[in-house]
Motif scaffolding. Structure first.
Motif, mmCIF file in Angstrom:
data_model
loop_
_atom_site.group_PDB
_atom_site.id
_atom_site.type_symbol
_atom_site.label_atom_id
_atom_site.label_comp_id
_atom_site.label_asym_id
_atom_site.label_seq_id
_atom_site.Cartn_x
_atom_site.Cartn_y
_atom_site.Cartn_z
ATOM 1 N N PRO A 99 0.821 -1.226 0.000
ATOM 2 C CA PRO A 99 0.000 0.000 0.000
ATOM 3 C C PRO A 99 0.851 1.270 0.000
ATOM 4 C CG PRO A 99 -0.539 -1.436 1.877
ATOM 5 C CD PRO A 99 0.677 -2.008 1.229
ATOM 6 N N HIS A 100 0.369 2.273 -0.699
ATOM 7 C CA HIS A 100 1.053 3.570 -0.753
ATOM 8 C C HIS A 100 0.009 4.681 -0.682
ATOM 9 C CE1 HIS A 100 4.940 1.836 -1.726
ATOM 10 N NE2 HIS A 100 4.406 1.148 -2.719
ATOM 11 N N THR A 101 0.488 5.884 -0.428
ATOM 12 C CA THR A 101 -0.399 7.056 -0.480
ATOM 13 C C THR A 101 0.239 8.110 -1.380
ATOM 14 O OG1 THR A 101 0.635 8.182 1.390
ATOM 15 C CG2 THR A 101 -1.191 6.677 1.901
ATOM 16 N N PHE A 158 4.533 13.138 -1.645
ATOM 17 C CA PHE A 158 5.268 11.990 -1.119
ATOM 18 C C PHE A 158 4.277 10.927 -0.685
ATOM 19 C CE2 PHE A 158 4.460 12.702 3.438
ATOM 20 C CZ PHE A 158 3.992 14.005 3.407
ATOM 21 N N CYS A 159 4.807 9.781 -0.311
ATOM 22 C CA CYS A 159 3.988 8.712 0.249
ATOM 23 C C CYS A 159 4.120 8.788 1.759
ATOM 24 C CB CYS A 159 4.467 7.358 -0.281
ATOM 25 S SG CYS A 159 3.750 5.962 0.610
ATOM 26 N N SER A 160 2.996 8.958 2.449
ATOM 27 C CA SER A 160 3.065 9.162 3.895
ATOM 28 C C SER A 160 3.479 7.885 4.640
ATOM 29 C CB SER A 160 1.728 9.685 4.422
ATOM 30 O OG SER A 160 0.708 8.732 4.166
ATOM 31 N N ILE A 161 3.364 6.748 3.978
ATOM 32 C CA ILE A 161 3.796 5.491 4.610
ATOM 33 C C ILE A 161 5.305 5.312 4.435
ATOM 34 C CG2 ILE A 161 3.442 2.984 4.692
ATOM 35 C CD1 ILE A 161 0.719 3.479 3.286
ATOM 36 N N HIS A 162 5.802 5.766 3.288
ATOM 37 C CA HIS A 162 7.235 5.658 2.987
ATOM 38 C C HIS A 162 7.717 7.037 2.545
ATOM 39 C CE1 HIS A 162 5.093 1.910 1.654
ATOM 40 N NE2 HIS A 162 5.894 1.399 2.563
ATOM 41 N N PRO A 163 8.023 7.911 3.508
ATOM 42 C CA PRO A 163 8.295 9.325 3.152
ATOM 43 C C PRO A 163 9.487 9.523 2.219
ATOM 44 C CG PRO A 163 7.916 9.071 5.511
ATOM 45 C CD PRO A 163 8.042 7.677 4.949
HETATM 46 CU CU LIG Z 1 4.581 4.085 -0.080
#
Ligand SMILES: [Cu+2]
Length: 116
Positions: free
Chosen positions: A68-70, A102-107
């Motif tokens: 999952p990403h955001t 950015f992706c809040s799970i993987h900044p």
């Molecule tokens: Cu991500």
């Protein structure tokens, strides 16, 4: 007789093939700039990471990763929910500017949309 039918069929097939590809090219070159642009999320990265679009363009992010990403705007302009595999998020850019995200799970996953 048989032969002339075969020749006619062949001629028709060739004409359709030429006509088909010809009109396809014409459509592509006659089209205006696309109003929707795709960004793929895969292997912990946005592709393309940086994108320049015209005002009014809708950007659609699709998560092709199995994680999952955001998609979250650094300046809080837009924010997706958590996107599972093959889920999409779209945002229409109505103002010119630079929109880093950015992706809040993987900044460490970052991207940017430049709107002109
Ligand atoms: Cu991500």
């Amino acid at each position: 007789m048989r032969r002339s039918v075969a020749v006619a069929v062949l001629f028709l097939a060739v004409a359709m093939a030429i006509g088909g590809s010809g009109s396809g090219n014409f459509t592509a070159s006659a089209q205006q700039k696309p109003e929707t642009v795709e960004v793929k999320i895969d292997n912990f990265s946005f592709g393309p990471a940086e994108l320049t679009v015209a005002v009014g363009t809708t950007v659609t992010w699709t998560n092709r990763d199995d994680i999952p990403h955001t998609v979250v705007s650094t300046d809080k302009v837009f924010k997706s929910k958590v996107l599972d595999t093959d889920e999409k998020f779209s945002y229409t850019f109505t103002q010119a500017g630079s929109f880093p995200y950015f992706c809040s799970i993987h900044p460490k996953m970052t991207g940017k949309v430049v709107v002109k």
